[in-house]
Design an enzyme around this catalytic site. Structure first.
Site: not given
Ligand SMILES: *Cc1c(COP(=O)(O)O)cnc(C)c1O
Length: 401
Positions: A258, A260, A327, A356
């Protein structure tokens, strides 16, 4: 890459992905397991852009999904149901129902309670649900605590003894079929040893389950392989694949990986434009148009994304923080980096932002999400339009008090 040209065409901030690198990185995984039955189920959460998924699908990728939204994306991108797996610690009943109706390869179970829910839903559909159990091997993956998942203190998976009991229950259930066994100990892993220790532990369990008459066909080794954000050495894929195969002794299940970050991380850069400079006493800040809502990893994990300056060199470099307009004091993209004097309009890129990056972005401070561009064989193409202000408010306008 001509960032000046791209910034003129698409504006900034901007994510740019090199699909030639993407192809290479994906095929490297495939090749590492060549000659053995293996399926690379790309972890969508790293970057779930539909064009990117379509591209990976064309190379033979399967999908590891952690929400029904990701399952829908994978299907939309043309990934076959029998190559899709559904993981995640909190699946809702309606997500499980839809995944079963779509006939995906299997569901990774995270608890006994979830197993019983899946069984009930499968019963209502009068089918046998294909499942796998996520086993928590209690191994320290030696990574950032936010992305470590393989210790008992983490919320993921079940202990070996509980897993065994679950498999025996599944075996006796007319509505469940155990087709896989799964572990995933964390992300951004740069040491092979913890992965192999986990693999050996789970392989032992796998072997004892086979002895009990379970017909488990898929050995799902999770993802988590790290990339070189700070020049650190990473795990060679050949050693990784060989180590996993060795842990299985003579058994030959289909390996599911898996991955990523290792597939998409390096292929992306985040491009921003300088708004201005300021100094607070001794401290120098370069203010750019990109911020933590666009690229959250520095603020969230103290992650490093190498900054490169693309403007004119007007003087000596000095130390500064590169910060965004949000901010929050935690809003920064790089700390204590060397940059020459910057002027409005200068371009800066942040490396290794393909994973990500966009997928974790938000609209915090009413900032529309940025555009994404793919580069392939020297050609550039928009793969996600920049959001408009109108899109930020439409859901509120519809029900304005
Ligand atoms: C996040 C995740 C992955 C992918 O992790 P990478 O570090 O991006 O390779 C794979 N499997 C599961 C279960 C995950 O939660």
């Amino acid at each position: 890459m001509d960032f000046t040209a791209l910034s003129k065409i698409y504006g900034t901030p901007l994510y740019i992905y090199d699909f030639d690198v993407l192809r290479e990185n994906f095929l490297a995984f495939k090749n590492a397991f060549a000659g053995r039955k293996a399926l690379i189920c790309y972890a969508l959460k790293a970057n779930s852009n539909l064009s990117l998924l379509k591209f990976l699908a064309s190379l033979g990728a399967g999908a590891d999904c952690v929400s029904i939204g990701e399952v829908r994306r994978a299907l939309l991108a043309g990934i076959a149901p029998y190559k899709i797996i559904f993981s995640g610690v909190g699946k809702r009943d309606e997500e499980i129902l839809e995944a079963l109706q779509k006939g995906i390869l299997f569901i990774n179970l995270e608890s006994s309670q979830e197993m019983h829910r899946v069984e009930k839903i499968a019963q209502s559909l009068q089918i046998k649900a294909r499942v796998s159990v996520r086993v928590n091997p209690n191994i320290d993956a030696k990574t950032h605590p936010y992305i470590s998942t393989g210790l008992h203190e983490n919320k993921f998976g079940v202990e070996i003894e509980e897993a065994k009991a679950m498999y025996l229950y599944i075996k006796s259930s007319p509505h469940l079929e155990a087709v896989g066994i799964h572990f995933h100990i964390g992300s951004q892993l740069c040491e092979l040893d913890p992965i192999l220790q986990a693999s050996q532990k789970i392989a032992k369990l796998y072997s004892s389950l086979l002895a009990l008459g379970l017909e488990i066909k898929f050995f799902d080794v999770g993802g988590g392989l790290g990339i070189s954000y700070e020049g650190q050495s990473t795990i060679p894929l050949y050693d990784y694949a060989q180590g996993i195969l060795a842990s299985l002794g003579g058994y030959e299940p289909t390996i599911i990986c898996e991955a990523g970050r290792r597939i998409v991380g390096e292929c992306g850069v985040f491009l921003v434009r300088v708004i201005g400079e300021k100094s607070n006493g001794q401290k120098r800040f370069v203010i750019v148009d990109g911020a933590m809502n666009d690229l959250m990893r520095p603020s969230l994990y103290q992650a490093i994304h190498q900054a490169t300056f693309w403007g004119e060199k007007r003087g000596e470099e000095s130390v500064c923080d590169i910060v965004g307009p949000i901010c929050e004091s935690g809003d920064y993209l790089a700390k204590n980096v060397l940059l020459p004097p910057c002027a409005q309009g200068d371009l800066i890129t942040f490396a290794n932002a393909g994973a990500y990056g966009f997928s974790m972005s938000s609209q915090y401070n009413s900032r529309p999400r940025v555009a994404e561009v793919a580069i392939s064989a020297g050609e550039h193409k928009l793969i996600r339009e920049r959001e408009e202000f109108e899109e930020l408010i439409e859901k509120e306008l519809k029900c304005l008090l």
